[in-house]
Design a protein around this motif. Structure first.
Motif, short mmCIF file in Angstrom:
data_model
loop_
_atom_site.label_atom_id
_atom_site.label_comp_id
_atom_site.label_asym_id
_atom_site.label_seq_id
_atom_site.Cartn_x
_atom_site.Cartn_y
_atom_site.Cartn_z
N ALA A 88 0.80 -1.23 0.00
CA ALA A 88 0.00 0.00 0.00
C ALA A 88 0.83 1.27 0.00
O ALA A 88 0.33 2.33 -0.36
CB ALA A 88 -0.93 0.00 1.22
N SER B 249 -5.25 3.05 -1.71
CA SER B 249 -6.15 2.75 -0.60
C SER B 249 -7.06 3.93 -0.29
O SER B 249 -8.27 3.77 -0.09
CB SER B 249 -5.35 2.38 0.66
N SER C 150 -5.47 -2.82 3.60
CA SER C 150 -4.18 -2.30 3.14
C SER C 150 -3.06 -3.05 3.84
O SER C 150 -3.01 -3.08 5.08
CB SER C 150 -4.06 -0.80 3.45
#
Length: 388
Positions: free
Chosen positions: A190, A196, A208
């Motif tokens: 992430a 995200s 995430s």
């Protein structure tokens, strides 16, 4: 005859007025009594009138309905991240955020410690004030906390200048999600949360996964500032095909290029990589399959995955068969830059074929007929049946 007729008419009108008045005051009294009774009952239970927010699904770990906090204008002065102990508050034990200094809530961060899943209560506690940027998403702007551009010359620098990074990837992910309102999102690698946060702003559930503490802490701050605590579950681990502790390699002036150092020649041999050692802390790995047990009380059902782990994509997929069997993975948006080398490319394509997923570019052009070495930097593996 006229006087008597007038008298009768007067009596009739008076009777109707009295009847209407009786009905009105009786109804009003009933309504008032009902409201008073509700207030008395609420007061006896210690409940204050609040509005239930039905705009978001009840995502994380079987939570109850979210109680909407009062809204306040978000300013630079009230985005500093702190934590509170919800157990000592006279409020429902739900994950909600009031954008003020005094009422920030604890984050949903989990870590696998080598034996089991634990809620990580320290990684995002008492955070410093990070540099703040604005992420431009398809659903509107949202705060994002970044690194100084001198140490992160790509992602953080571009966000501070333009509010975006790899916009074509974000647009593709959103397009796949919008094709089905039931799709959820898993962000593997992430980083500071560009994709995200884009998906959380869209209103979808997000998981995430990020191994670098400097990134996960900034993501915590961004989730708080954007009011996404009910939508985003953060996992502070690396993903591999075995449980072990690994080192993370440092790419000069490029925090976004952080990678698993162990057994990762694809990244280390990349032409644009300037390896300058490793981060001091070792990181525990998980398998993608392990997310099934973490989220067992509120399982993922149908997902889009973004997979960007700097040359470690084959390791992630080697530990993902059970996840792909239990979860309906519709699309995997994957960085292909470090995975196109012989051996790795065949491993990835074999795994995807087993799960009925086939490679396309972002214009939905099939890539199977094109040599893998010249595929674009990002590939979309899309599930479809090839049966006649």
């Amino acid at each position: 005859m006229r006087p008597r007729h007038c008298t009768i008419m007067t009596i009739s009108v008076s009777f109707n007025i009295v009847l209407i008045g009786y009905i009105y005051f009786s109804t009003r009294k009933t309504t008032i009594n009902r409201d008073d009774g509700s207030r008395i009952m609420a007061a006896s239970l210690g409940i204050q009138k609040s509005q239930t927010d039905l705009s978001h699904p009840k995502f994380l770990m079987g939570l109850r309905s979210v109680i909407s906090p009062p809204t306040h204008p978000v300013t630079e002065a009230n985005t500093q991240v702190t934590n509170i102990d919800n157990e000592n508050q006279n409020t429902p034990l739900v994950k909600c955020l009031t954008p003020t200094k005094s009422q920030n809530q604890k984050q949903s961060v989990y870590s696998w410690n080598g034996l089991t899943w634990k809620e990580n209560k320290t990684v995002c506690a008492n955070l410093p004030k990070f540099r703040k940027g604005t992420l431009r998403t398809s659903s509107g702007d949202t705060p994002i906390f970044v690194h100084e551009p001198g140490v992160d010359k790509y992602i953080s620098h571009h966000i501070l200048v333009s509010g975006t990074w790899e916009r074509e990837v974000a647009v593709a992910v959103v397009a796949f999600l919008q094709a089905d309102k039931n799709l959820q999102f898993v962000d593997i690698g992430a980083n500071i949360g560009v994709i995200s946060l884009e998906v959380a702003k869209l209103g979808r559930r997000v998981v995430s996964v990020e191994p670098l503490i400097d990134n996960i802490q900034r993501l915590c701050s961004s989730v708080d500032a954007g009011h996404f605590s009910n939508d985003v579950t953060m996992v502070f681990n690396a993903i591999s095909d075995t449980h072990e502790q690994v080192s993370l390699g440092r790419d000069q002036d490029n925090v976004g290029g952080t990678f698993v150092l162990n057994n990762n020649p694809n990244k280390r041999n990349g032409s644009d990589v300037k390896l300058i050692g490793q981060y001091r802390e070792l990181v525990q790995t998980i398998l993608l399959n392990d997310l099934l047990s973490l989220l067992s009380s509120d399982p993922l059902t149908k997902v889009v995955i973004k997979l960007d782990v700097e040359g470690y994509e084959d390791h992630v997929l080697n530990g993902a068969d059970e996840f792909f069997r239990q979860v309906d993975v519709q699309t995997v948006v994957m960085e292909w830059t470090y995975s196109k080398v012989p051996g790795t490319a065949e491993t990835i394509q074999s795994f995807m074929s087993r799960h009925s997923m086939y490679p396309y570019d972002f214009n939905h052009w099939p890539l199977e007929l094109t040599p893998r070495a010249i595929w674009p930097p990002n590939v979309a593996w899309i599930k479809q049946s090839r049966n006649p």
